[in-house]
Design a protein around this motif. Structure first.
Motif, PDB file in Angstrom:
ATOM      1  N   ALA A   1       0.838  -1.219   0.000  1.00  8.07           N
ATOM      2  CA  ALA A   1       0.000   0.000   0.000  1.00  8.07           C
ATOM      3  C   ALA A   1       0.871   1.268   0.000  1.00  8.07           C
ATOM      4  O   ALA A   1       0.382   2.380   0.143  1.00  8.07           O
ATOM      5  CB  ALA A   1      -0.893  -0.003   1.248  1.00  8.07           C
ATOM      6  N   GLY A   2       2.220   1.046  -0.087  1.00  7.07           N
ATOM      7  CA  GLY A   2       3.111   2.212  -0.177  1.00  7.07           C
ATOM      8  C   GLY A   2       3.517   2.804   1.155  1.00  7.07           C
ATOM      9  O   GLY A   2       4.064   3.906   1.230  1.00  7.07           O
ATOM     10  N   VAL A   3       3.256   2.079   2.265  1.00  7.69           N
ATOM     11  CA  VAL A   3       3.635   2.588   3.590  1.00  7.69           C
ATOM     12  C   VAL A   3       5.118   2.249   3.842  1.00  7.69           C
ATOM     13  O   VAL A   3       5.513   1.080   3.703  1.00  7.69           O
ATOM     14  CB  VAL A   3       2.770   1.940   4.705  1.00  7.69           C
ATOM     15  N   PRO A   4       5.941   3.250   4.193  1.00  6.64           N
ATOM     16  CA  PRO A   4       7.356   2.968   4.458  1.00  6.64           C
ATOM     17  C   PRO A   4       7.543   2.103   5.710  1.00  6.64           C
ATOM     18  O   PRO A   4       6.806   2.263   6.696  1.00  6.64           O
ATOM     19  CB  PRO A   4       7.979   4.346   4.652  1.00  6.64           C
ATOM     20  N   VAL A   5       8.472   1.185   5.638  1.00 11.06           N
ATOM     21  CA  VAL A   5       8.753   0.274   6.751  1.00 11.06           C
ATOM     22  C   VAL A   5      10.266   0.218   6.963  1.00 11.06           C
ATOM     23  O   VAL A   5      11.022   0.090   5.992  1.00 11.06           O
ATOM     24  CB  VAL A   5       8.262  -1.163   6.451  1.00 11.06           C
ATOM     25  N   VAL A   6      10.710   0.377   8.210  1.00 11.38           N
ATOM     26  CA  VAL A   6      12.135   0.208   8.528  1.00 11.38           C
ATOM     27  C   VAL A   6      12.256  -0.853   9.615  1.00 11.38           C
ATOM     28  O   VAL A   6      11.534  -0.790  10.627  1.00 11.38           O
ATOM     29  CB  VAL A   6      12.763   1.539   9.003  1.00 11.38           C
ATOM     30  N   SER A   7      13.116  -1.839   9.374  1.00 10.24           N
ATOM     31  CA  SER A   7      13.375  -2.876  10.383  1.00 10.24           C
ATOM     32  C   SER A   7      14.784  -2.700  10.929  1.00 10.24           C
ATOM     33  O   SER A   7      15.678  -2.255  10.195  1.00 10.24           O
ATOM     34  CB  SER A   7      13.246  -4.264   9.746  1.00 10.24           C
ATOM     35  N   CYS A   8      14.992  -3.010  12.188  1.00 11.60           N
ATOM     36  CA  CYS A   8      16.334  -2.895  12.774  1.00 11.60           C
ATOM     37  C   CYS A   8      16.429  -3.796  14.000  1.00 11.60           C
ATOM     38  O   CYS A   8      15.449  -4.489  14.333  1.00 11.60           O
ATOM     39  CB  CYS A   8      16.609  -1.444  13.174  1.00 11.60           C
ATOM     40  N   ILE A   9      17.586  -3.805  14.641  1.00 15.02           N
ATOM     41  CA  ILE A   9      17.770  -4.507  15.908  1.00 15.02           C
ATOM     42  C   ILE A   9      18.077  -3.428  16.947  1.00 15.02           C
ATOM     43  O   ILE A   9      18.965  -2.588  16.740  1.00 15.02           O
ATOM     44  CB  ILE A   9      18.959  -5.497  15.853  1.00 15.02           C
ATOM     45  N   VAL A  10      17.301  -3.400  18.011  1.00 19.43           N
ATOM     46  CA  VAL A  10      17.562  -2.425  19.082  1.00 19.43           C
ATOM     47  C   VAL A  10      18.361  -3.136  20.177  1.00 19.43           C
ATOM     48  O   VAL A  10      17.959  -4.207  20.654  1.00 19.43           O
ATOM     49  CB  VAL A  10      16.227  -1.887  19.658  1.00 19.43           C
ATOM     50  N   GLY A  11      19.505  -2.554  20.526  1.00 19.41           N
ATOM     51  CA  GLY A  11      20.332  -3.129  21.595  1.00 19.41           C
ATOM     52  C   GLY A  11      20.081  -2.366  22.884  1.00 19.41           C
ATOM     53  O   GLY A  11      19.820  -1.156  22.864  1.00 19.41           O
ATOM     54  N   HIS A  12      20.114  -3.085  23.995  1.00 16.09           N
ATOM     55  CA  HIS A  12      19.872  -2.420  25.287  1.00 16.09           C
ATOM     56  C   HIS A  12      20.956  -2.835  26.264  1.00 16.09           C
ATOM     57  O   HIS A  12      21.303  -4.014  26.356  1.00 16.09           O
ATOM     58  CB  HIS A  12      18.498  -2.813  25.826  1.00 16.09           C
ATOM     59  N   VAL A  13      21.506  -1.876  26.989  1.00 14.69           N
ATOM     60  CA  VAL A  13      22.506  -2.161  28.034  1.00 14.69           C
ATOM     61  C   VAL A  13      22.129  -1.323  29.249  1.00 14.69           C
ATOM     62  O   VAL A  13      21.859  -0.120  29.126  1.00 14.69           O
ATOM     63  CB  VAL A  13      23.930  -1.764  27.566  1.00 14.69           C
ATOM     64  N   SER A  14      22.065  -1.929  30.422  1.00 17.70           N
ATOM     65  CA  SER A  14      21.776  -1.141  31.641  1.00 17.70           C
ATOM     66  C   SER A  14      22.150  -1.963  32.868  1.00 17.70           C
ATOM     67  O   SER A  14      22.608  -3.094  32.750  1.00 17.70           O
ATOM     68  CB  SER A  14      20.274  -0.812  31.699  1.00 17.70           C
ATOM     69  N   ARG A  15      21.977  -1.369  34.057  1.00 15.40           N
ATOM     70  CA  ARG A  15      22.134  -2.111  35.317  1.00 15.40           C
ATOM     71  C   ARG A  15      20.757  -2.189  35.953  1.00 15.40           C
ATOM     72  O   ARG A  15      20.002  -1.217  35.944  1.00 15.40           O
ATOM     73  CB  ARG A  15      23.123  -1.387  36.258  1.00 15.40           C
ATOM     74  N   GLN A  16      20.411  -3.366  36.432  1.00 13.90           N
ATOM     75  CA  GLN A  16      19.093  -3.559  37.011  1.00 13.90           C
ATOM     76  C   GLN A  16      19.240  -4.248  38.375  1.00 13.90           C
ATOM     77  O   GLN A  16      20.269  -4.842  38.663  1.00 13.90           O
ATOM     78  CB  GLN A  16      18.232  -4.456  36.088  1.00 13.90           C
ATOM     79  N   THR A  17      18.214  -4.161  39.182  1.00 14.09           N
ATOM     80  CA  THR A  17      18.215  -4.843  40.484  1.00 14.09           C
ATOM     81  C   THR A  17      17.220  -5.990  40.445  1.00 14.09           C
ATOM     82  O   THR A  17      16.063  -5.805  40.042  1.00 14.09           O
ATOM     83  CB  THR A  17      17.829  -3.853  41.609  1.00 14.09           C
ATOM     84  N   GLU A  18      17.685  -7.178  40.800  1.00 19.35           N
ATOM     85  CA  GLU A  18      16.827  -8.365  40.784  1.00 19.35           C
ATOM     86  C   GLU A  18      17.072  -9.155  42.066  1.00 19.35           C
ATOM     87  O   GLU A  18      18.207  -9.476  42.390  1.00 19.35           O
ATOM     88  CB  GLU A  18      17.148  -9.238  39.566  1.00 19.35           C
ATOM     89  N   ASN A  19      15.982  -9.396  42.807  1.00 14.82           N
ATOM     90  CA  ASN A  19      16.087 -10.129  44.075  1.00 14.82           C
ATOM     91  C   ASN A  19      17.099  -9.466  44.997  1.00 14.82           C
ATOM     92  O   ASN A  19      17.873 -10.129  45.667  1.00 14.82           O
ATOM     93  CB  ASN A  19      16.456 -11.599  43.789  1.00 14.82           C
ATOM     94  N   GLY A  20      17.108  -8.106  44.949  1.00 12.91           N
ATOM     95  CA  GLY A  20      17.985  -7.331  45.827  1.00 12.91           C
ATOM     96  C   GLY A  20      19.427  -7.233  45.375  1.00 12.91           C
ATOM     97  O   GLY A  20      20.257  -6.642  46.060  1.00 12.91           O
ATOM     98  N   VAL A  21      19.753  -7.786  44.215  1.00 11.38           N
ATOM     99  CA  VAL A  21      21.141  -7.776  43.737  1.00 11.38           C
ATOM    100  C   VAL A  21      21.235  -6.972  42.438  1.00 11.38           C
ATOM    101  O   VAL A  21      20.413  -7.163  41.529  1.00 11.38           O
ATOM    102  CB  VAL A  21      21.633  -9.226  43.481  1.00 11.38           C
ATOM    103  N   GLU A  22      22.210  -6.038  42.370  1.00 13.43           N
ATOM    104  CA  GLU A  22      22.391  -5.268  41.144  1.00 13.43           C
ATOM    105  C   GLU A  22      23.154  -6.104  40.136  1.00 13.43           C
ATOM    106  O   GLU A  22      24.054  -6.856  40.488  1.00 13.43           O
ATOM    107  CB  GLU A  22      23.183  -3.971  41.464  1.00 13.43           C
TER     108      GLU A  22
END
Lengths: 94, 94
Positions: B6-27
């Motif tokens: 239908a002429g709609v532009p589409v862009v595909s990519c890979i998004v990378g994520h890096v961070s520090r998180q806390t899980e079960n009280g541990v960073e």
């Protein structure tokens, strides 16, 4: 429920999601499944849930392993929305 | 950039994520990658981005296809955070 070598409880599951979303001005049905894991107290809460219970799970995405970059949802907060039709919501059974 | 029938532009990519998180009280350090797609105006905005640009992307997760339930991030809002060290943030180039 399984345990890490340090004795921390771990529960793994698949979280299913169904909703309607708007994309590029068009409403559409959306479905997806995401592997999820919970540790410690979250594992104990998730461990009592049944597969068909509706939940509101929040947390962070992390790669499954060094080799597999596929995202796994690490649940850090869970709210059971069971019995939604009679408005009954549980804050997670202890 | 590709286009739907239908002429709609589409862009595909890979998004990378890096961070520090806390899980079960541990960073802990967290990394993951998520296939992402943008349609229409979002595709035009994403289409000008370079692979190494930092972005703040929001949207919804949907299964890749009827057969593959793996989640794809459908970007409905994007903010370019390039040049973060000199505090320069772009609301997405038009």
């Amino acid at each position: 429920m399984r345990y890490t070598p340090a004795g921390v409880p771990v529960v793994s599951c698949i979280v299913g999601h169904v909703s309607r979303q708007t994309e590029n001005g068009v409403e559409r049905d959306v479905e997806c499944e995401l592997p999820a894991v919970a540790l410690g107290d979250m594992a104990r809460q998730l461990g009592v849930a049944r597969c068909d219970w509706m939940v509101e799970a929040t947390g962070f995405l992390a790669a499954k392993s060094k080799r597999s970059r596929a995202p796994v949802l690490h649940i850090t907060n869970i709210k059971f929305l069971e019995g939604i039709d009679n408005g009954f919501q549980t804050e997670g059974s202890r």
